[in-house]
Design an enzyme around this catalytic site. Sequence first.
Site, PDB file in Angstrom:
ATOM      1  N   PHE A   1       6.367   8.904  32.953  1.00  0.00           N
ATOM      2  CA  PHE A   1       7.168   7.905  33.658  1.00  0.00           C
ATOM      3  C   PHE A   1       6.365   6.617  33.792  1.00  0.00           C
ATOM      4  O   PHE A   1       5.181   6.643  34.009  1.00  0.00           O
ATOM      5  CB  PHE A   1       7.559   8.427  35.049  1.00  0.00           C
ATOM      6  CG  PHE A   1       8.966   8.949  35.092  1.00  0.00           C
ATOM      7  CD1 PHE A   1       9.931   8.274  35.793  1.00  0.00           C
ATOM      8  CD2 PHE A   1       9.318  10.104  34.407  1.00  0.00           C
ATOM      9  CE1 PHE A   1      11.234   8.746  35.850  1.00  0.00           C
ATOM     10  CE2 PHE A   1      10.606  10.584  34.466  1.00  0.00           C
ATOM     11  CZ  PHE A   1      11.567   9.903  35.171  1.00  0.00           C
TER      12      PHE A   1
ATOM     13  N   TRP B   1      12.711   1.646  37.986  1.00  0.00           N
ATOM     14  CA  TRP B   1      11.354   2.193  37.869  1.00  0.00           C
ATOM     15  C   TRP B   1      11.386   3.586  37.242  1.00  0.00           C
ATOM     16  O   TRP B   1      10.496   3.963  36.477  1.00  0.00           O
ATOM     17  CB  TRP B   1      10.696   2.256  39.248  1.00  0.00           C
ATOM     18  CG  TRP B   1       9.313   2.850  39.233  1.00  0.00           C
ATOM     19  CD1 TRP B   1       8.135   2.184  39.075  1.00  0.00           C
ATOM     20  CD2 TRP B   1       8.954   4.220  39.389  1.00  0.00           C
ATOM     21  NE1 TRP B   1       7.069   3.064  39.121  1.00  0.00           N
ATOM     22  CE2 TRP B   1       7.553   4.317  39.310  1.00  0.00           C
ATOM     23  CE3 TRP B   1       9.695   5.400  39.581  1.00  0.00           C
ATOM     24  CZ2 TRP B   1       6.862   5.528  39.427  1.00  0.00           C
ATOM     25  CZ3 TRP B   1       9.017   6.606  39.693  1.00  0.00           C
ATOM     26  CH2 TRP B   1       7.626   6.658  39.613  1.00  0.00           C
ATOM     27  N   HIS B   2      12.434   4.351  37.546  1.00  0.00           N
ATOM     28  CA  HIS B   2      12.488   5.737  37.091  1.00  0.00           C
ATOM     29  C   HIS B   2      12.738   5.872  35.600  1.00  0.00           C
ATOM     30  O   HIS B   2      12.408   6.911  35.015  1.00  0.00           O
ATOM     31  CB  HIS B   2      13.563   6.511  37.862  1.00  0.00           C
ATOM     32  CG  HIS B   2      13.105   6.955  39.214  1.00  0.00           C
ATOM     33  ND1 HIS B   2      13.141   6.132  40.320  1.00  0.00           N
ATOM     34  CD2 HIS B   2      12.575   8.128  39.641  1.00  0.00           C
ATOM     35  CE1 HIS B   2      12.668   6.792  41.365  1.00  0.00           C
ATOM     36  NE2 HIS B   2      12.312   7.995  40.983  1.00  0.00           N
ATOM     37  N   GLY B   3      13.311   4.883  34.959  1.00  0.00           N
ATOM     38  CA  GLY B   3      13.521   5.022  33.528  1.00  0.00           C
ATOM     39  C   GLY B   3      14.300   3.876  32.926  1.00  0.00           C
ATOM     40  O   GLY B   3      15.045   3.169  33.612  1.00  0.00           O
TER      41      GLY B   3
END
Length: 477
Positions: A477, A325-327
């Site tokens: 994000f 999810w973060h990247g």
Amino acid sequence: MLFNSLEFFIFLPIVFTLYWFVFGKNLKFQNFLIVFASYVFYGWWDWRFLSLIIFSSFLDYGIGVLLNSEKRPKRRKLLLWTSISVNIGFLGFFKYYNFFVESFIASFTFFGSTISAGTLNIILPVGISFYTFQTLSYTIDVYNKRLEPTKDIISFFAFVSFFPQLVAGPIERATNLLPQFYKKREFHYANAVDGMRQMIWGLFKKVVIADNCAKYANTIFNNSNDYSGSTLFLGALLFAFQIYGDFSGYSDIAIGISRFFGFDLKQNFAFPYFSRDIAEFWRRWHISLSTWFRDYIYIPLGGSRGSLNKKIRNVFIIFLVSGFWHGANWTFIVWGGLNALYFLPLLLAKKNRVNTDVVAQNKLLPNFREIVQMAFTFFITTVAWVFFRADSVSHAFRYLLDMFNSSLFSKPVILPYTVLFLVSVFLGIEWLGRHDQHALERIDFMKKPMRWSFYMLLIMLMFLFTGEEQAFIYFQF
């Protein structure tokens, strides 16, 4: 529009004045103003991406209405998966398309084959990871009959696009935030004052702590081959405070601004660097995301119930998904996997719920055991942050190998005394406020002249130590 920009400091008073003094007696007009202001706030970055958030809002509003009238289980499940597929599809395309293409090409190259596949010049829409999860929480809760679907389309659009927390959270649940749009809001001076304190503290975290740590952390990480182990350790340390000051600072500003308008958002950070184990850390870090994954993925998978293999599987799924999810980079997946490895022994030993209270409860200082526990938890968290910050997995491993050698005990080449002093003072203030929702919540114990002098000092430090305007780390994000 950034919270720490001149445009925002013009935008906020205008919206505040219209909200309370022009539309203060009409709830629908207030909600409509929030939608309009939120779209201006969001469209300031790139107005073209407003179409995405508007489409997601229409989609999930409509599906909520249909779920309420549809009684057949298969049709209801189809509606739910339509919402999930479309929302995750948008997120996957904009955020992960190039990642999957590049990984696909790399996997063939690894086995000696060469293929060509084109990537796209895709711009990641601001806040898509946040508002996607916010709208999904509504649809899932309506499907599970934990929430009555709304018939007020303006309130729903305001819930999805609420500008204080639109682009970087907290990720609010529909069960908490949406009902607040139905009720008449009244201006409470005490709430507004406390919101202002939290906003000032959040700006201090961002401008003075995060941005000044960033200058040195970026230099060290971008030239890591040139520095000793001690300097690399300092770089990792400064990044740990950069990301905390940056992200928790944004949350503090968002929560504080929301209180100006009569809304209460959930606490998103609860002083995580005072945690005594990694399980406690994840209960205190980015709480809105951690609890979202817990409630909508981890628990439906079985959570910590079932066989040993299922427990291990569920822990790795939740942390790997969180990392992804973060990247769109393997560094984030490795970061998630490393945190899963940290967490697993606590779960298997059934000690993941040991430290649920505040450290050194009702005491000024921690005992020796708590100091050791906090130091160790912070250390392993800082090691994991290296993967989060590094350009690639190989860069992260090189960084750690170069850090953990004999030069680790030498004097750092870069030693920003002023920044380290400011971080120390910052930690001291956070420690004193660790029992509360934010560090300045109980500052009323000071007499008024001293209290106002403290506020002026924080503002002065922001002017003295402000540098080049930097976007929040989680802004895209």
